[in-house]
Design an enzyme around this catalytic site. Structure first.
Site, PDB file in Angstrom:
ATOM      1  N   ARG A 149       0.837  -1.203   0.000  1.00  0.00           N
ATOM      2  CA  ARG A 149       0.000   0.000   0.000  1.00  0.00           C
ATOM      3  C   ARG A 149       0.871   1.251   0.000  1.00  0.00           C
ATOM      4  O   ARG A 149       0.611   2.205  -0.725  1.00  0.00           O
ATOM      5  CB  ARG A 149      -0.909  -0.041   1.235  1.00  0.00           C
ATOM      6  CG  ARG A 149      -2.067   0.891   1.190  1.00  0.00           C
ATOM      7  CD  ARG A 149      -3.110   0.516   2.209  1.00  0.00           C
ATOM      8  NE  ARG A 149      -2.762   0.979   3.540  1.00  0.00           N
ATOM      9  CZ  ARG A 149      -3.509   0.755   4.622  1.00  0.00           C
ATOM     10  NH1 ARG A 149      -4.631   0.069   4.523  1.00  0.00           N
ATOM     11  NH2 ARG A 149      -3.148   1.201   5.792  1.00  0.00           N
ATOM     12  N   GLU A 167      -0.364   6.376   9.931  1.00  0.00           N
ATOM     13  CA  GLU A 167      -1.491   5.451  10.147  1.00  0.00           C
ATOM     14  C   GLU A 167      -1.235   4.803  11.492  1.00  0.00           C
ATOM     15  O   GLU A 167      -0.360   3.941  11.621  1.00  0.00           O
ATOM     16  CB  GLU A 167      -1.511   4.379   9.049  1.00  0.00           C
ATOM     17  CG  GLU A 167      -1.784   4.896   7.651  1.00  0.00           C
ATOM     18  CD  GLU A 167      -3.224   5.321   7.465  1.00  0.00           C
ATOM     19  OE1 GLU A 167      -4.071   4.956   8.302  1.00  0.00           O
ATOM     20  OE2 GLU A 167      -3.493   6.039   6.498  1.00  0.00           O
ATOM     21  N   LEU A 168      -1.993   5.196  12.505  1.00  0.00           N
ATOM     22  CA  LEU A 168      -1.632   4.791  13.870  1.00  0.00           C
ATOM     23  C   LEU A 168      -2.686   3.860  14.484  1.00  0.00           C
ATOM     24  O   LEU A 168      -3.406   3.176  13.772  1.00  0.00           O
ATOM     25  CB  LEU A 168      -1.377   6.047  14.705  1.00  0.00           C
ATOM     26  CG  LEU A 168      -0.381   7.032  14.045  1.00  0.00           C
ATOM     27  CD1 LEU A 168      -0.241   8.308  14.856  1.00  0.00           C
ATOM     28  CD2 LEU A 168       0.976   6.377  13.822  1.00  0.00           C
ATOM     29  N   ARG A 190      -9.695 -11.670  13.811  1.00  0.00           N
ATOM     30  CA  ARG A 190      -8.773 -11.730  12.678  1.00  0.00           C
ATOM     31  C   ARG A 190      -7.380 -11.337  13.172  1.00  0.00           C
ATOM     32  O   ARG A 190      -7.243 -10.425  13.993  1.00  0.00           O
ATOM     33  CB  ARG A 190      -9.259 -10.734  11.621  1.00  0.00           C
ATOM     34  CG  ARG A 190      -8.439 -10.682  10.381  1.00  0.00           C
ATOM     35  CD  ARG A 190      -9.131  -9.817   9.357  1.00  0.00           C
ATOM     36  NE  ARG A 190      -9.221  -8.434   9.779  1.00  0.00           N
ATOM     37  CZ  ARG A 190      -8.796  -7.385   9.065  1.00  0.00           C
ATOM     38  NH1 ARG A 190      -8.270  -7.578   7.893  1.00  0.00           N
ATOM     39  NH2 ARG A 190      -8.934  -6.165   9.511  1.00  0.00           N
ATOM     40  N   CYS A 237      -5.223  -2.819  13.734  1.00  0.00           N
ATOM     41  CA  CYS A 237      -5.574  -1.451  14.116  1.00  0.00           C
ATOM     42  C   CYS A 237      -7.070  -1.204  13.993  1.00  0.00           C
ATOM     43  O   CYS A 237      -7.632  -0.378  14.698  1.00  0.00           O
ATOM     44  CB  CYS A 237      -4.820  -0.472  13.225  1.00  0.00           C
ATOM     45  SG  CYS A 237      -5.062  -0.814  11.477  1.00  0.00           S
TER      46      CYS A 237
END
Ligand code: NAD
Length: 504
Positions: free
Chosen positions: A185, A276-277, A304, A310
């Site tokens: 990504r 992206e945390l 999952r 996250c």
């Protein structure tokens, strides 16, 4: 301007890999173990063991890079930046299509390697791989269509030209929990935008990243355009690379704690940053929801990757009218989950990634109990070779702001009951995170209203999974800055440039 001369795939792998690098055999797949800098696989004299969390065995060792190696990789990315940004869009798109084809050919290798080093069930690993390959295809399709604008200036007499140019050499820091997805990504967006990259793999999952880079090299990405660093000292690597003015962008996925460190480092040279945390996802089931559907999606959303996601359901918020039915069905579905080695096709929940994390997860059970939670299922470490933990369910009769504000990152489900939609929304939004939220209801106007009132970057309506190449993925508040994927994901690696052009 290589791309304009007509593109031919260069099979660089044989030239550099066999000359310079060790290759590990991982379940019959060849995986390079070096650092990849300026088109060559390199050893460093130091190595990091890669451990299989399902049985604690050593899979192989990879080269351990230092801050100095990261700077060498940055130098290579800097040297190749001008050449890469001028590749013709169509040539870049062709290269992406070729890489996508090669990725698909290696699907089994990726799934096996990911299951070995991250422990996730093989079907899940394959699902992650397919999604990641889909990202590459999406970028391949977008590369040729990046656009600008041309307009008459407001007072007339000149033209406003808006174009975009690549930000420049980018540092991509990836987590272990979705090693393929995060590499593909980030690198896909950066490369599509015309940026060169230095990828830092996660210490636990360097082999997936290596296989990914190996595939890009085989496709023919020019030397220096893609570089890979493994390290046992991420702090040293990031301190050095983030202090170097050749670096123009950092894109990080991982915990909010490390994100904060990187943002502080980025502030010294005002480096463009995407983050992206972590997340604290509420999963709301309203009174008119399809309970069976909600249970099915909650099990996926929660368990999952053994809860280490996250976007996992961190707080399952149930309307009182369906709470009992949901709880009963959720417990039955949880009891049916088989925990174990991800290569066993019956297994749906793999191990926790490391012993340290297993101890943390185990400690959560005690804090849940002290916070007033009632243990309904699980709660124990599973004896055996790997780092396994029972899928666990707690029910809470009330909620405590401080306690509920933490990201669990564990196979532990916390169920809460509310009496009104407003109460559900108040609880859902009472967090410093803002990544993903979920709402289940059959009433379309109701879900739209609730989705709009949720303070999160993404909302799943009647579904517990939502990553899609064409959708902007990311969060607000302490869950991050910027978006990955979608058109937005590519533009994160592009700077707008305005040219004012006088017309006689
Ligand atoms: P982490 O923050 O510990 O590590 C992430 C990456 O940062 C790894 O590559 C690690 O080696 C590196 N790192 C650690 N310390 C560093 C430092 N001082 N300087 C530079 N790099 C450093 O996170 P993790 O345990 O690998 O992953 C779990 C976290 O990632 C969770 O909080 C999860 O929510 C988050 N995550 C977020 C997303 C998203 O898209 N928002 C996706 C996956 C994971």
């Amino acid at each position: 301007r290589e791309g304009e001369a007509g593109f031919t795939a260069k099979k660089g792998r044989e030239m550099t890999l066999e000359k310079d690098s060790k290759v590990a055999d991982v379940r019959g797949h060849r995986v390079p173990t070096g650092l990849f800098i300026d088109g060559e696989w390199l050893r460093t004299g130091q190595e990091i063991p890669v451990i299989n969390p399902s049985d604690k065995s050593e899979i192989t060792k990879v080269a351990d890079g230092s801050g100095g190696h990261a700077l060498e990789a940055l130098a290579a990315a800097d040297r190749s930046a001008q050449q890469w940004r001028h590749w013709a869009p169509r040539a870049r798109a062709d290269l992406f299509h070729l890489a996508h084809g090669l990725l698909i050919e290696r699907a089994d290798a990726f799934a096996d390697v990911m299951t070995m080093e991250s422990g996730k069930p093989r079907a899940e690993a394959l699902g992650e791989f397919n999604l990641s390959a889909g990202f590459f295809l999406w970028y391949a399709e977008q590369v040729a269509h990046l656009h600008g604008r041309y307009q008459e200036g407001s007072p007339g007499g000149y033209r406003v030209i808006e174009t975009h140019q690549p930000v420049g050499p980018s540092f991509l820091v990836t987590p272990w929990n979705f090693p393929m997805l995060m590499s593909a990504r980030k690198a896909g967006a950066a490369l599509a935008a015309g940026c060169t990259v230095v990828i830092k793999s996660a210490r636990e999952t360097p082999l997936t990243a290596a296989l990914f880079i190996d595939t890009l090299q085989e496709a023919g990405f020019p030397a220096g355009v893609v570089n890979l660093i493994h390290t046992s000292n991420s702090a040293e690597v990031s301190e050095q690379i983030m202090a170097d003015s050749r670096l123009k962008k950092v894109s990080f996925t991982g915990s909010s704690a490390v994100g904060t460190v990187l943002l502080k480092q980025a502030s010294n040279l005002i480096i463009n940053s995407s983050m992206e945390l972590g997340g604290d996802g509420p999963f709301i089931v309203l009174d008119d929801a399809d309970v069976d559907l909600a249970v099915r999606e909650a099990v996926i959303c929660k368990f999952r990757n053994a809860g280490q996601a996250c976007v996992a359901a961190n707080r399952i918020i149930l309307h009182e009218s369906i709470a009992e039915e949901f709880t009963e069905k959720f417990l039955a579905a949880t009891a049916a989950l088989k925990v174990g080695d991800g290569f066993d096709p019956e297994v749906s929940v793999g191990p926790i990634i490391t012993e340290r994390q297993l101890n943390r997860v185990s400690g959560l059970v005690e804090s849940f109990q002290s916070a007033g939670g009632t243990l309904l299922a699980g709660g124990n470490v599973i004896d055996g070779e790997g780092f396994f933990f029972e899928p666990t369910v707690f029910r809470f009769d009330s909620y405590d702001h401080d306690f509920c504000n933490d990201e669990l990152f564990a196979p532990i489900a916390a169920l809460y009951t509310v009496t009104t939609v407003d109460e559900a929304l108040r609880f859902a939004n009472d967090t410093h995170y803002g990544l993903s939220a979920y709402v289940f209801s059959k009433d379309l106007s109701r879900v739209v209203t609730v989705a709009e009132r949720l303070d999160f970057g993404m909302v799943g309506v009647n579904r517990g999974i939502m990553s899609d190449p064409k959708a902007p993925f990311g969060g607000i508040k302490e869950s991050g800055l910027g978006r990955e994927a979608g058109h937005e994901g590519i533009y994160e690696f592009l700077e707008p440039k305005y040219i004012a052009l006088t017309i006689d």
